[in-house]
Structures are given as C-alpha cells and as structure tokens.
Design a protein around this motif. Structure first.
Motif, PDB file in Angstrom:
ATOM      1  N   VAL A  91       3.732   9.624 -14.825  1.00  0.00           N
ATOM      2  CA  VAL A  91       3.582  11.002 -14.365  1.00  0.00           C
ATOM      3  C   VAL A  91       2.159  11.495 -14.617  1.00  0.00           C
ATOM      4  O   VAL A  91       1.559  12.156 -13.769  1.00  0.00           O
ATOM      5  CB  VAL A  91       4.616  11.923 -15.052  1.00  0.00           C
ATOM      6  CG1 VAL A  91       4.272  13.381 -14.864  1.00  0.00           C
ATOM      7  CG2 VAL A  91       5.997  11.637 -14.507  1.00  0.00           C
ATOM      8  N   VAL A  92       1.592  11.144 -15.768  1.00  0.00           N
ATOM      9  CA  VAL A  92       0.249  11.600 -16.108  1.00  0.00           C
ATOM     10  C   VAL A  92      -0.810  10.829 -15.325  1.00  0.00           C
ATOM     11  O   VAL A  92      -1.855  11.380 -14.984  1.00  0.00           O
ATOM     12  CB  VAL A  92       0.014  11.466 -17.630  1.00  0.00           C
ATOM     13  CG1 VAL A  92      -1.432  11.723 -17.995  1.00  0.00           C
ATOM     14  CG2 VAL A  92       0.909  12.421 -18.369  1.00  0.00           C
ATOM     15  N   ASN A  93      -0.542   9.567 -15.014  1.00  0.00           N
ATOM     16  CA  ASN A  93      -1.525   8.725 -14.334  1.00  0.00           C
ATOM     17  C   ASN A  93      -0.900   8.105 -13.078  1.00  0.00           C
ATOM     18  O   ASN A  93      -0.719   6.892 -13.005  1.00  0.00           O
ATOM     19  CB  ASN A  93      -2.008   7.640 -15.299  1.00  0.00           C
ATOM     20  CG  ASN A  93      -3.187   6.891 -14.772  1.00  0.00           C
ATOM     21  OD1 ASN A  93      -3.875   7.363 -13.885  1.00  0.00           O
ATOM     22  ND2 ASN A  93      -3.415   5.714 -15.313  1.00  0.00           N
ATOM     23  N   PRO A  94      -0.572   8.902 -12.063  1.00  0.00           N
ATOM     24  CA  PRO A  94       0.073   8.352 -10.863  1.00  0.00           C
ATOM     25  C   PRO A  94      -0.901   7.557 -10.005  1.00  0.00           C
ATOM     26  O   PRO A  94      -2.111   7.745 -10.076  1.00  0.00           O
ATOM     27  CB  PRO A  94       0.559   9.598 -10.121  1.00  0.00           C
ATOM     28  CG  PRO A  94      -0.362  10.659 -10.554  1.00  0.00           C
ATOM     29  CD  PRO A  94      -0.759  10.334 -11.969  1.00  0.00           C
ATOM     30  N   HIS A  95      -0.347   6.695  -9.202  1.00  0.00           N
ATOM     31  CA  HIS A  95      -1.143   5.886  -8.288  1.00  0.00           C
ATOM     32  C   HIS A  95      -1.561   6.748  -7.093  1.00  0.00           C
ATOM     33  O   HIS A  95      -0.790   7.561  -6.600  1.00  0.00           O
ATOM     34  CB  HIS A  95      -0.319   4.700  -7.814  1.00  0.00           C
ATOM     35  CG  HIS A  95      -1.057   3.797  -6.897  1.00  0.00           C
ATOM     36  ND1 HIS A  95      -0.889   3.836  -5.535  1.00  0.00           N
ATOM     37  CD2 HIS A  95      -1.989   2.853  -7.137  1.00  0.00           C
ATOM     38  CE1 HIS A  95      -1.679   2.939  -4.984  1.00  0.00           C
ATOM     39  NE2 HIS A  95      -2.356   2.329  -5.917  1.00  0.00           N
ATOM     40  N   ILE A  96      -2.798   6.565  -6.649  1.00  0.00           N
ATOM     41  CA  ILE A  96      -3.296   7.255  -5.463  1.00  0.00           C
ATOM     42  C   ILE A  96      -3.613   6.176  -4.436  1.00  0.00           C
ATOM     43  O   ILE A  96      -4.447   5.305  -4.695  1.00  0.00           O
ATOM     44  CB  ILE A  96      -4.541   8.100  -5.767  1.00  0.00           C
ATOM     45  CG1 ILE A  96      -4.246   9.114  -6.871  1.00  0.00           C
ATOM     46  CG2 ILE A  96      -5.015   8.798  -4.500  1.00  0.00           C
ATOM     47  CD1 ILE A  96      -5.459   9.858  -7.354  1.00  0.00           C
ATOM     48  N   ALA A  97      -2.940   6.221  -3.304  1.00  0.00           N
ATOM     49  CA  ALA A  97      -3.113   5.191  -2.275  1.00  0.00           C
ATOM     50  C   ALA A  97      -3.997   5.710  -1.157  1.00  0.00           C
ATOM     51  O   ALA A  97      -3.761   6.788  -0.617  1.00  0.00           O
ATOM     52  CB  ALA A  97      -1.750   4.788  -1.718  1.00  0.00           C
ATOM     53  N   LEU A  98      -5.027   4.943  -0.824  1.00  0.00           N
ATOM     54  CA  LEU A  98      -5.870   5.231   0.328  1.00  0.00           C
ATOM     55  C   LEU A  98      -5.139   4.747   1.573  1.00  0.00           C
ATOM     56  O   LEU A  98      -4.686   3.605   1.628  1.00  0.00           O
ATOM     57  CB  LEU A  98      -7.214   4.522   0.188  1.00  0.00           C
ATOM     58  CG  LEU A  98      -8.213   4.706   1.323  1.00  0.00           C
ATOM     59  CD1 LEU A  98      -8.603   6.174   1.443  1.00  0.00           C
ATOM     60  CD2 LEU A  98      -9.433   3.842   1.079  1.00  0.00           C
ATOM     61  N   LEU A  99      -5.001   5.614   2.560  1.00  0.00           N
ATOM     62  CA  LEU A  99      -4.241   5.275   3.756  1.00  0.00           C
ATOM     63  C   LEU A  99      -5.165   5.031   4.943  1.00  0.00           C
ATOM     64  O   LEU A  99      -6.231   5.621   5.055  1.00  0.00           O
ATOM     65  CB  LEU A  99      -3.265   6.399   4.105  1.00  0.00           C
ATOM     66  CG  LEU A  99      -2.254   6.779   3.029  1.00  0.00           C
ATOM     67  CD1 LEU A  99      -1.364   7.905   3.518  1.00  0.00           C
ATOM     68  CD2 LEU A  99      -1.422   5.591   2.612  1.00  0.00           C
ATOM     69  N   GLU A 125       1.033   9.481  -5.310  1.00  0.00           N
ATOM     70  CA  GLU A 125       2.375   8.976  -5.576  1.00  0.00           C
ATOM     71  C   GLU A 125       2.880   9.452  -6.938  1.00  0.00           C
ATOM     72  O   GLU A 125       3.072   8.666  -7.868  1.00  0.00           O
ATOM     73  CB  GLU A 125       2.378   7.452  -5.477  1.00  0.00           C
ATOM     74  CG  GLU A 125       2.006   7.001  -4.080  1.00  0.00           C
ATOM     75  CD  GLU A 125       1.940   5.499  -3.935  1.00  0.00           C
ATOM     76  OE1 GLU A 125       2.007   4.786  -4.947  1.00  0.00           O
ATOM     77  OE2 GLU A 125       1.817   5.052  -2.792  1.00  0.00           O
ATOM     78  N   GLY A 126       3.125  10.732  -7.019  1.00  0.00           N
ATOM     79  CA  GLY A 126       3.633  11.320  -8.243  1.00  0.00           C
ATOM     80  C   GLY A 126       3.544  12.827  -8.139  1.00  0.00           C
ATOM     81  O   GLY A 126       2.968  13.368  -7.195  1.00  0.00           O
ATOM     82  N   PRO A 127       4.102  13.522  -9.123  1.00  0.00           N
ATOM     83  CA  PRO A 127       4.020  14.983  -9.088  1.00  0.00           C
ATOM     84  C   PRO A 127       2.597  15.442  -9.413  1.00  0.00           C
ATOM     85  O   PRO A 127       1.904  14.823 -10.212  1.00  0.00           O
ATOM     86  CB  PRO A 127       5.011  15.416 -10.178  1.00  0.00           C
ATOM     87  CG  PRO A 127       5.088  14.257 -11.100  1.00  0.00           C
ATOM     88  CD  PRO A 127       4.877  13.032 -10.262  1.00  0.00           C
TER      89      PRO A 127
END
Length: 137
Positions: free
Chosen positions: A56-64, A115-117
């Motif tokens: 939750v603190v370190n969610p994945h960020i996906a480049l689209l 990908e997370g709150p």
C-alpha cells in the motif's frame, strides 16, 4: 483439495503477488513446525499484514502504451479509437512467451496506471515518478 498445496510451479502464473503468497505459506509452515500451531499462525498473519502495508505504501506504477488490436471479425468498419488498447509497456507477453504485438508510447503523453490506493503516504512516490517521466520526455 489438499493437492493444490503441492503445486509450487503455479505460483509463477500469479506474478509478484503469487510469490508473496508462497512466502507467507512457507513462513507459516516452517514456523508452525518449529514454534507450534499458534505462534506459526501468528507469524504468518504478521508477515501477511507487513506485506500488505508495504504494497500500500509502495505500489507499483505501470507505464502504459497503445497496443494495436487485430480487427474483430464481423465488425467491418471499426473506428480507429476502438482498435487500440492500453497495456503495460513491460512484461507484455503472449502465451508462447513472445511479445504479442508492438506496444507504442503515445507521443507527448505519459499514460500510467497506479496499482494501489492513492493517499498521503504514497503521493510523494507518485509525484517523483511523474517528474522523472516528464524529464525523460
């Protein structure tokens, strides 16, 4: 069915989350053997909660990027906007292990999936990622 517990090879299908589930299972199993049932279950629950907090603190960020979809049969004249879909730029694989189709970045636009709150504990990470993406463009 207890046979599913022995299917260790299936954890690769679930990606990062599947590996974390296997880790929790192994820690729970080993700690139950050496510490007893109650302490083993408590250790697996604590590890599971720790993993949830870290995700939750370190969610994945996906480049689209945009992926060209093959034309659908029965739809003769599909508008161009319906022939593309947004997919993750990394790890886009077909069933045979080969890259499915070309994935292209949209020129001048940074498209991403968080990908997370999103809340106060991880908004700085998102801001830093966006600033780094802006510098690369």
């Amino acid at each position: 069915h207890a046979g599913y517990l022995l299917e260790f090879a299936r954890h690769k299908e679930f990606g990062r989350d599947g590996r974390m589930d296997v880790l929790v299972w192994i820690v729970g199993f080993v700690s139950t053997l050496f510490l007893g049932a109650f302490k083993g279950i408590i250790s697996a629950v604590v590890l599971s909660l720790l993993i949830i907090v870290l995700q939750v603190v370190n969610p994945h960020i996906a480049l689209l990027g945009r992926q060209q979809e093959p034309p659908q049969s029965g739809v003769p004249h599909q508008p161009p906007r319906f022939r593309h879909r947004w997919v993750n730029m990394r790890g886009q694989r077909a069933s045979g292990g080969l890259v499915a189709t070309a994935v292209e970045e949209e020129p001048g636009v940074l498209v991403f999936r968080f990908e997370g709150p999103l809340f106060y504990a991880n908004v700085d990470q998102l801001q830093e990622w966006l600033e780094a993406g802006e510098v690369r463009r």
